[in-house]
Design an enzyme around this catalytic site. Structure first.
Site, PDB file in Angstrom:
ATOM      1  N   LYS A   1      91.601  34.346  34.245  1.00 38.61           N
ATOM      2  CA  LYS A   1      90.596  34.411  35.309  1.00 38.61           C
ATOM      3  C   LYS A   1      91.319  34.873  36.570  1.00 38.61           C
ATOM      4  O   LYS A   1      92.456  34.461  36.824  1.00 38.61           O
ATOM      5  CB  LYS A   1      89.993  33.008  35.489  1.00 38.61           C
ATOM      6  CG  LYS A   1      88.863  32.909  36.495  1.00 38.61           C
ATOM      7  CD  LYS A   1      88.336  31.464  36.563  1.00 38.61           C
ATOM      8  CE  LYS A   1      87.139  31.314  37.489  1.00 38.61           C
ATOM      9  NZ  LYS A   1      86.616  29.939  37.504  1.00 38.61           N
TER      10      LYS A   1
ATOM     11  N   SER B   1      81.626  29.661  36.820  1.00 40.74           N
ATOM     12  CA  SER B   1      82.204  30.834  37.442  1.00 40.74           C
ATOM     13  C   SER B   1      83.182  31.606  36.554  1.00 40.74           C
ATOM     14  O   SER B   1      83.508  32.744  36.859  1.00 40.74           O
ATOM     15  CB  SER B   1      82.932  30.407  38.710  1.00 40.74           C
ATOM     16  OG  SER B   1      84.052  29.600  38.387  1.00 40.74           O
TER      17      SER B   1
ATOM     18  N   SER C   1      82.613  25.174  35.433  1.00 43.74           N
ATOM     19  CA  SER C   1      82.907  26.608  35.370  1.00 43.74           C
ATOM     20  C   SER C   1      83.628  27.087  34.115  1.00 43.74           C
ATOM     21  O   SER C   1      83.741  28.289  33.896  1.00 43.74           O
ATOM     22  CB  SER C   1      83.713  27.038  36.597  1.00 43.74           C
ATOM     23  OG  SER C   1      82.864  27.131  37.717  1.00 43.74           O
TER      24      SER C   1
END
Lengths: 483, 484
Positions: free
Chosen positions: A76, A151, A175
């Site tokens: 990420k 997210s 997330s």
């Protein structure tokens, strides 16, 4: 090769069925073909990945390959990676080349993994749909009109689409677990303090935790072996022995006490999701588990408490983005105040600004006691709910999200979006671990079963998830990808 | 109206740890800008603070030195505000739960009275960087070398009532921190800086008046000057029936005045909240006791010992314990020469006088304690007289010799105590000066006492300064009086 799990790829590399370079090259080629429509990567580091693959192959030749030697991953874009742009999904850091590696990145490199690049995300990890990215929304591989969740939407979509066998995410209020559920993969949020936060760009420091996202619980366990452990550079990481997370994966579940929180099956839960979750629970019953209804009475306070604590911390954590030392700076500032105002007005997106404003307000003189202090009290009550529940059950089960993946653009009201995290957010407030595993498909949309355990109970959660995956095939379903 | 001045001080002391309070970067002063700022000091995304254990130990030792409560539990908080030399947009500090609780500091005033100033608390925090406005036309440079340097902020109660008391208080704090070795106390380099709160109230009134806070004063003298100016300014306002505005002011030493920086309305809301990156600091009794065992002799203890066992006056003891290096210098001299009174006189008189004249600190003295001790030993055992001693001291200062003995030999300054030699010199002088002898004989008793000085001078001259003056004096008196 793109359909295989991390464990299968590890065996293939060990057996010499293919080299790390072949594997890496094939995935890079697939990313090139598939990702333009998915948008799951912000940065692909192809050349560097191939070099790392060659090094991994060399080490294997010399018999020095570790358990994860030569396996490709993606990060990420919130994890600092030396020499590579680390944007946190924000215009603010579009030009930020991290000068160092996050501790988890360093640990996984040390274990021999190869980074294919940096995945898309909601800006500064604020969001539940990946629509808040400066780099544009990510499409759900199962249906391009749907969001992948957020997210960590880019990581979830990339794994689901077979672009990479595993990716790292971060989870502040769901997330990792919610996008894992929306994309039909397995995602673990470990106990707060289990994995170093050093080098992970902070959103809400007391809640942020990194975790693995992969196809199976077994893959997550392999990654956890390399990721977990105390870091002297993170004062909140816990000095506690790291077990071998793969050791007890197959342990039978006879006599397992599973609690179903009544609050997780009430209003707001889509009936088709509830059906799928109750089916999954039946599978556990058939595996020898005992099902017990439990109550987490303060559940309804979790979202309000979270939306005081997280924005408060964020408002302070994001103050460093001021245009002075790194990141975006507005053109031709006339004075200091102008520099701050325009830099931050231009560099941050709407959701980030909203949370900075909320956080600034709740910490203000005269409001602190009513908001922040009260929210901390609620946080203790929520934590106590879980401690009480775990005094008579081994794990808790429920849905990871109230619905399956929703349409892009369908949750324009921020509060509607915040309600997405109703089943995940309390877990971060309590600091306990949770895992989301694929447990059904409704209209070709994946459903995620969330399993929760007590602090530092990751090994057991992985065992509970793995045994389920031995008995079901939801985790083997793959979306049809137009290439 | 009679006004009472009320003063409270916040003293920021830079702790002399090797590395910063939350990072491993060096804290050495004077390096090239931004060469001692690591990723943590720059506030790079993803970096995290780790508390420097040594800074905590130093804070605890300070707490023990002022007899303060050391709470078991303290918390680091974030003080949020934007400034270019504050990299993270917040300063990590302490607020609700400081590391050091209530304590006391004794101060000695010029007339020898001792007064106790209460300490409200002391807390740990990180220093900010520096904004450099010179050298960059139209721009501001930022040097982050200082960012993250550990500070101990010592907050007093408003217990002081004059510039003199405030000054004595800062000197006392300076002495404590330098004795403990937790700070170099170098005010010129910013190792100690004060925020001074000054207010006036009608004499006898309980309620405090509105205060002005003078920020960042960095010398003992400036503190006194700034307070004097502020008292003047506020009393003028009050005398004219005006109202003092609560505000932050800056002292300008060049103009010797304070100027408004911002009023209360413009003040920041710092939005303090516990720093989620740092766990609460827990100190158990064993840790505190261990730190206590590491405490050196403190200024007040040393002062008492100087009076009780060395027989110094309280004034001398006070001056000589003013800083740890000075006290250590004095003790070394005293041990060497074996005469505390003599050592005290010379250290305070000749040595400090000369150091002051040359703008030197005791640690920079060209004459070492061993050298001075060696000199005083010769004075004490009558090898040389006082005049010769001053000459030897001057030579040592100018590095014209390694030891006092060496200089005494080279210059032939050894005192003549041989009675026969002195007697013949006296006889010679009496014989050579018949006019003065006659005057002496005709003078009144009390005038003779003065006139004998002439003869002593002649004898000393004849001995090239080596005769023992009291001995000469006694012998001349005997011989001249015999002629009466």
């Amino acid at each position: 090769m793109h359909d295989k799990t991390l464990a299968e790829l590890a065996r293939g590399l060990a057996a010499g069925d293919f080299s790390s370079r072949e594997l890496t090259a094939s995935l890079l080629e697939r990313i090139q073909r598939v990702d333009p429509s998915l948008n799951s990567f912000i940065t692909v580091t192809g050349e560097q990945a191939l070099e790392e693959a060659d090094t991994a192959d060399d080490l294997r030749q010399k018999g020095q390959a570790g358990a994860l030697g030569g396996l490709p991953l993606a990060y990420k874009d919130i994890f600092c990676t030396e020499g590579v742009r680390t944007s946190a999904g924000s215009k603010m850091l579009d030009n930020f080349i991290a000068p160092y590696n996050a501790t988890v990145v360093e640990k996984l490199r040390h274990a021999g993994t190869i980074s294919l690049g940096k995945t898309n995300m909601d800006e500064f990890a604020m969001g539940s749909s990946n629509e808040n990215s400066y780099y544009g929304p990510v499409k759900n591989p199962w249906n391009s009109t749907l969001v992948p969740g957020g997210s960590s939407g880019g990581s979830a979509a990339a794994v689901a689409a077979g672009l990479v066998p595993a990716a790292l995410g971060t989870d502040t209020g769901g997330s990792i677990r919610q996008p894992a559920a929306f994309c039909g993969i397995t995602g673990l949020k470990p106990t707060y303090g289990r994995i170093s936060r050093y080098g992970m760009i902070a959103y809400a420091s007391s809640l942020d935790q990194a975790g693995p996202m992969a196809r199976t619980a077994e893959d997550c366990a392999m990654l956890m072996n390399a990721m977990a452990g105390h870091d002297s550079r993170d004062s909140t990481s816990v000095a506690r022995n790291v077990p071998d997370y793969t050791q007890d994966l197959d342990k039978p579940l006879n006599g397992l006490k599973v609690g179903l929180p009544v609050e997780y099956f009430g209003d707001g839960l889509a009936p088709e999701v509830e059906t799928a979750i109750r089916e999954a629970v039946k599978v556990y019953e058939s595996l020898g588990a005992r099902i017990i209804d439990v109550s987490l009475p303060h559940t309804r306070l979790a979202i309000p408490a979270y939306y005081v604590i997280a924005p408060a911390e964020a408002s302070s954590n994001l103050s460093r983005y001021d245009g002075v030392r790194f990141g975006h700076r507005c053109d031709n500032p006339i004075d200091l105040e102008d520099l701050y105002k325009r830099t931050r007005a231009e560099g941050f997106g709407d959701e980030v600004k909203r949370r900075i404003l909320i956080g600034t307000h709740t910490l203000s003189e005269g409001f602190f006691d009513a908001y922040y202090r009260k929210a901390q009290q609620v946080r203790r009550l929520i934590r106590q709910d879980f401690l009480d529940a775990f005094s008579h059950v081994d794990v808790l089960m429920g849905p990871a999200a109230p619905t399956t993946a929703f349409e892009l653009g369908s949750r324009a009201d921020p509060v509607q979006m915040y309600l997405q995290d109703i089943y995940t957010i309390a877990i971060n407030l309590a600091g306990i671990p949770g895992i989301s595993v694929p447990a059904g498909l409704v209209d070709n949309r994946p459903v995620g079963l969330q399993i929760l355990g007590p602090h530092f109970g990751e090994a057991h959660l992985l065992n509970v998830a793995h045994v389920y995956q031995q008995a079901t095939d939801w985790h083997q379903r793959r979306p049809e990808i137009k290439e | 109206m009679q006004w009472e001045v009320v003063i409270g001080l916040e003293v920021h002391v830079q702790l002399s740890t090797c590395s910063k309070i939350f990072s491993g970067a060096s804290t050495a002063f004077g390096a090239e800008p931004n060469t001692q700022a690591c990723g943590i000091d720059l506030g790079l995304p993803g970096t995290l603070p780790v508390l420097n254990e040594n800074a905590v130990a130093m804070a605890v030792r300070f707490g023990l030195a002022i007899n303060a409560e050391i709470p078991e539990y303290s918390v680091f908080e974030r003080k949020n505000y934007f400034y270019p030399d504050l990299p993270k947009g917040y300063q990590t500090s302490q607020m609700a739960h400081p590391v050091i609780g209530r304590g006391e500091v004794d101060i000695t005033l010029g007339d020898g009275t001792v007064k106790t100033v209460r300490i409200h608390h002391a807390h740990l925090e990180e220093d900010a960087g520096k904004s450099l406005h010179e050298d960059y036309s139209g721009m501001t440079g930022i040097d982050l070398n200082r960012a993250g340097t550990p500070l101990l902020e010592i907050v007093s109660e408003p217990d002081m009532h004059s510039a003199e008391e405030a000054s004595a208080y800062i000197r006392a704090i300076h002495a404590i921190v330098t004795y403990l070795g937790i700070s170099d106390g170098n005010m010129a380099e910013g190792s100690m800086r004060c925020d001074v709160n000054v207010s006036l109230r009608p004499k006898g009134q309980e309620k405090l008046g509105t205060r002005a806070e003078i920020k960042n004063v960095n010398s003992f003298r400036f503190v006194e000057r700034a307070i004097a100016f502020e008292i003047e300014r506020q009393s003028e306002i009050l005398e004219e029936g005006g109202v003092v505005v609560q505000e932050t002011r800056l002292y300008n030493p060049d103009l010797d005045e304070t100027r408004s920086m911002r009023t209360k309305e413009e003040a920041n809301d710092y939005r303090y909240f516990p720093c989620p990156d740092l766990l609460p600091l827990m100190l158990d009794e064993a840790y505190v006791e261990h730190q206590r065992s590491l405490l050196p002799e403190l200024p007040s203890e040393k002062r008492q010992r100087f009076v009780d066992s060395l027989g110094l006056s309280t004034y001398d003891a006070d001056v000589l314990t003013g800083s740890r290096p000075l006290a250590e210098y004095f003790e070394a001299v005293q041990k060497h020469c074996g005469d505390a009174k003599l050592a005290a006189n010379w250290v305070q008189g000749d040595l400090l006088g000369r150091l002051n004249r040359d703008g030197l600190d005791i640690t920079e003295s060209p004459v070492s304690a061993e050298q001075l001790g060696g000199l005083l030993m010769r004075l004490a055992d009558d090898t040389i007289n006082g005049k010769a001693a001053k000459q030897v001291f001057a030579d040592l200062w100018e590095c014209k010799g390694e030891t006092a003995d060496e200089i005494i030999d080279a210059r032939g300054l050894k005192q003549v105590t041989d009675t026969g030699a002195i007697e013949s010199l006296c006889d010679q002088v009496i014989a050579d000066n018949p006019v003065q002898v006659t005057q002496y004989r005709e003078a009144t008793e009390d005038k003779r006492g003065k006139m004998i000085g002439f003869f002593v001078g002649q004898v000393m001259k004849a001995s090239r300064g080596t005769a023992n003056p009291p001995q000469v004096n006694a012998m001349l008196k005997e011989k001249l009086d015999a002629l009466l």
